[in-house]
Design a protein around this motif. Structure first.
Motif, PDB file in Angstrom:
ATOM      1  N   VAL A   1      25.291  15.433  57.664  1.00 42.53           N
ATOM      2  CA  VAL A   1      24.503  14.654  56.697  1.00 42.53           C
ATOM      3  C   VAL A   1      25.401  13.609  56.031  1.00 42.53           C
TER       4      VAL A   1
ATOM      5  N   SER B   1      25.925  10.762  58.432  1.00 42.11           N
ATOM      6  CA  SER B   1      24.728   9.925  58.578  1.00 42.11           C
ATOM      7  C   SER B   1      24.534   9.004  57.373  1.00 42.11           C
ATOM      8  N   PHE B   2      24.818   9.532  56.175  1.00 37.25           N
ATOM      9  CA  PHE B   2      24.566   8.736  54.979  1.00 37.25           C
ATOM     10  C   PHE B   2      25.689   7.733  54.704  1.00 37.25           C
ATOM     11  N   PHE B   3      26.943   8.191  54.867  1.00 33.46           N
ATOM     12  CA  PHE B   3      28.050   7.378  54.339  1.00 33.46           C
ATOM     13  C   PHE B   3      28.832   6.610  55.404  1.00 33.46           C
TER      14      PHE B   3
ATOM     15  N   TYR C   1      22.193  10.304  47.052  1.00 33.69           N
ATOM     16  CA  TYR C   1      22.721  11.490  47.740  1.00 33.69           C
ATOM     17  C   TYR C   1      24.124  11.860  47.279  1.00 33.69           C
ATOM     18  N   ARG C   2      24.883  10.894  46.696  1.00 37.27           N
ATOM     19  CA  ARG C   2      26.310  11.123  46.427  1.00 37.27           C
ATOM     20  C   ARG C   2      26.574  12.378  45.585  1.00 37.27           C
TER      21      ARG C   2
ATOM     22  N   ALA D   1      22.163   3.888  56.484  1.00 33.55           N
ATOM     23  CA  ALA D   1      21.637   4.295  55.174  1.00 33.55           C
ATOM     24  C   ALA D   1      21.743   3.180  54.138  1.00 33.55           C
ATOM     25  N   SER D   2      20.701   3.044  53.315  1.00 30.49           N
ATOM     26  CA  SER D   2      20.697   1.988  52.306  1.00 30.49           C
ATOM     27  C   SER D   2      21.597   2.356  51.145  1.00 30.49           C
TER      28      SER D   2
ATOM     29  N   LEU E   1      19.971   4.860  48.769  1.00 29.21           N
ATOM     30  CA  LEU E   1      19.911   6.201  49.349  1.00 29.21           C
ATOM     31  C   LEU E   1      21.270   6.886  49.186  1.00 29.21           C
ATOM     32  N   ARG E   2      22.354   6.139  49.475  1.00 32.02           N
ATOM     33  CA  ARG E   2      23.705   6.676  49.325  1.00 32.02           C
ATOM     34  C   ARG E   2      23.983   7.084  47.888  1.00 32.02           C
TER      35      ARG E   2
ATOM     36  N   HIS F   1      26.147  15.507  47.588  1.00 29.41           N
ATOM     37  CA  HIS F   1      27.239  15.634  48.556  1.00 29.41           C
ATOM     38  C   HIS F   1      28.480  16.228  47.879  1.00 29.41           C
TER      39      HIS F   1
END
Lengths: 251, 251
Positions: free
Chosen positions: A138, A141-143, A156-157, A148-149, A152-153, A160
């Protein structure tokens, strides 16, 4: 410095990082010493295959995982992308070494005809491994994956970071359970006679807990967080003009 | 409301708190069930005295300590002083119950002629108890005793929260070690046959870890921190006019 301002490093941070590395290297060396002095050393194709397991886990799931968490605190003036790649690579190394440790113990059990996955240590260990792998996927995929926008990052940070710290704590706890299991299976009632192996393993257990504590201290101290760089602030400002929200900041 | 504005509670917070309480009560009940079903129950003046130890620790050092950490997240609209007193009192209850648990195991060892303090569980346990007592004393001196200045409190607050969370994590880890020790001493090689006691104790271990994880999640989620109240903001502003620094804020 590619147009980025150099941020000063908090005065005490290098000492804490050095202390964490001293603890981490000592605990890896002491795991090796324990296996060498009291468990006959390490080899893949013999009864000593089991011993690959604790050494790989101490190096991978404790020392390297802990260091991967510290990357953003230590490399404060590198480009964010470089730091991210280092963070991701340290976690890949940790996972790979842990996988070798996992294969070692399952292979050893298979050869000996021992049961798998009956103990609390093994349940926690499988949980740690699955969570760690999912967190890596994950996180990648995000960072690291470019899809990823920014918003969104940002959202989610926090998750994470929380799950990263939690998986690390659970790894330390699982290592303590494994150490205790190995001691009690071999020493049994002799454990209470303060046998040298028991005392050494107890000290190793305290070192594991201290390493975990120091890594978490460095990670969570608010004024030691990585300050946002000029490049990120600019990106953040661009983002702000596009939306109605505040700048999500960065750490 | 004595001139204080009511702050809204984050929508998801009550569900997480309810879930933490469900986990906490279940783990206490399951500890009781384990001791009742497989260890003959609890009594002070008999061989069952040992069983007082795990029950007291599950109630005091796990459930009550965890709840004491959540007080500032749950009581968001009470006066700060009331919340502080509740926080301190929950910790005193936890410490007192843990002390009974500690006396039980030392007394049991003395009567049986068993050695004390040889295991990793006991070393971690003594460390937890000493740190918890010192943290309570320092916390009381800084936050409840009227002597400490506002700036001193502000500077100490972050350390108090970090060490509080660390002692809680160490308590959960120590409980897991103790559970594992009790299992291996009694079950030995039968542990690998998936005996009902072993499976129940493994589930109890996972419950302990989950309770710890949920409490830490509620505690560390930034947007769930207790907002500063009007009374504190006023005090903070008074303080600001007396010094050159910014308002240290409150949580």
């Amino acid at each position: 410095m590619e147009g980025r301002a150099t941020v000063s490093t908090p005065a005490a941070l290098p000492y804490y990082v050095a202390f964490s590395q001293l603890l981490g290297l000592t605990l890896v060396a002491m795991t090796g010493a324990w296996l060498g002095l009291y468990r006959g050393g390490i080899a893949w194709e013999s009864d000593l295959q089991f011993n690959v397991h604790p050494l790989c886990m101490a190096i991978g799931l404790i020392f390297l995982q802990g260091d991967a968490l510290l990357v953003y605190r230590v490399f404060r003036n590198e480009a964010k992308r470089t730091t991210k790649v280092l963070h991701g690579m340290l976690h890949v190394s940790a996972l790979t070494i842990a996988l070798v440790g996992l294969v070692a113990v399952f292979d050893y059990h298979r050869k000996k005809g021992y049961a798998d996955l009956y103990s609390l240590h093994s349940w926690c260990g499988i949980l740690v491994f699955v969570l760690y792998f999912v967190q890596w996927l994950v996180g990648f995929s995000f960072f690291l994956f470019p899809g990823a926008s920014f918003s969104l990052r940002s959202r989610y940070r926090a998750s994470h970071i929380f799950f990263g710290a939690t998986i690390f704590i659970l790894s330390v706890g699982t290592a303590l359970l494994g150490l205790k299991e190995a001691l009690l299976f071999k020493l049994g009632a002799k454990y209470s006679l303060f046998e040298p192996e028991g005392v050494l393993a107890n000290v190793l257990g305290l070192l594991l807990a201290c390493f975990g504590g120091v890594v978490l201290y460095i990670l969570t101290r608010p004024d030691w967080k990585r300050p946002s760089q000029a490049e990120e602030q600019a990106l953040s400002m661009d983002f702000k003009t596009l939306t109605e929200g505040d700048s999500p900041g960065s750490q």
